[in-house]
Design an enzyme around this catalytic site. Sequence first.
Site, PDB file in Angstrom:
ATOM      1  N   THR A  25       9.093   6.208   4.453  1.00  0.00           N
ATOM      2  CA  THR A  25       7.962   6.919   5.060  1.00  0.00           C
ATOM      3  C   THR A  25       8.438   8.047   5.983  1.00  0.00           C
ATOM      4  OG1 THR A  25       6.830   4.773   5.158  1.00  0.00           O
ATOM      5  CG2 THR A  25       5.774   6.600   6.268  1.00  0.00           C
ATOM      6  N   ARG A  50       0.086  -1.664  -5.702  1.00  0.00           N
ATOM      7  CA  ARG A  50       0.245  -1.979  -4.273  1.00  0.00           C
ATOM      8  C   ARG A  50       0.081  -0.715  -3.429  1.00  0.00           C
ATOM      9  NH1 ARG A  50       3.959  -0.313   0.122  1.00  0.00           N
ATOM     10  NH2 ARG A  50       4.121  -2.078   1.561  1.00  0.00           N
ATOM     11  N   GLY A 102       0.420   0.500   0.734  1.00  0.00           N
ATOM     12  CA  GLY A 102       0.901   0.110   2.050  1.00  0.00           C
ATOM     13  C   GLY A 102       0.018   0.605   3.172  1.00  0.00           C
ATOM     14  N   GLY A 146       4.637  -2.154   5.185  1.00  0.00           N
ATOM     15  CA  GLY A 146       3.232  -1.831   5.387  1.00  0.00           C
ATOM     16  C   GLY A 146       2.336  -3.020   5.625  1.00  0.00           C
TER      17      GLY A 146
END
Length: 327
Positions: free
Chosen positions: A188, A216, A218, A242
């Site tokens: 990130t 998925r 986060g 996350g």
Amino acid sequence: MPTRRKFLKRSILSSAAIIPLGVVGSQPDLFKKRNSTEAPLILSTWNHGLAANEKAWEVLESSGDIVSAVEQGVMVTESDLSNLTVGLQGLPDREGIVTLDAAIMRGDGGCGTVSFVRQVKHPISLARKVMEETPHVMLSGEGARQFAIEQGLEVLPEKLSPEAEKAYKEWKQKSEYKPIINIENHDTIGMIGMDTSGKLAGSCTTSGLAFKMHGRVGDSPIIGAGLFVDEEVGAATATGLGESIIRICGSFLIVELMRQGWEPQKACEEAVKRLIAKNKNIEDIQAGFIAMNKDGEYGAYSVHPGFNFARHTKGENILIDSKSKFK
């Protein structure tokens, strides 16, 4: 219990350590006393934040627009082919597909996010389009991709980068689903900033957890989890696993604590404390937060050592090692 700043200024951070541009150091005394700086101020997560900060500062100086600054700042990371955790060159999910999440938020509450989106070169720009061109906050999946095409954003052929493809082939040999975040995993990029007038904005973008289940999402595109900005109070952003951040609405929690008078450093520490309490197997979970308030005070804290953040002020862009709960 922290009290409101107008009654008491508690010293939790030291004055900024002055080190050469881009130099990483442990700086053990950095957080002994309250730290603050005059606006403008740009903070971003991890060492790739240095280059992102440079671009954000350049945009802020030329345009005066803090929203454009935090957007274009993280676009640098989205385009960085050496980064395997942000952008289309990031590591794929279990099916070998790269899916992206991003969010952007203004201090007045305006926000836009995208999740589970494929092929879009700059998901942060798509998130801004959601904020400014739609009545919605979040678009996901194929709908988000189609909106990117309609808005004229760059959409690329679906192909793994050489490094990501190599890592995926190695993972497939066992195909073990163990979403453990290494304590120094630079996943990130989250960025928060304040201009000279005190206006705030933030951005967050990621390719998500490597080899995650297909579908998925986060914390990064979830307003209040990976990012939250309130012009009356301050801003916060998160990095790390996350799921652990979503469980405590981490960034919102920090901003609300600052609203109650907590200084950013103490608010980040409290968020980590609550995250640890709400998650099992904490030895395998890394998460970190950065925050700033309207007074230019800032803080950072993580679960484990290894988290750092970049701070850009007038004439200085440095990388700072965050303190952590565990040593």
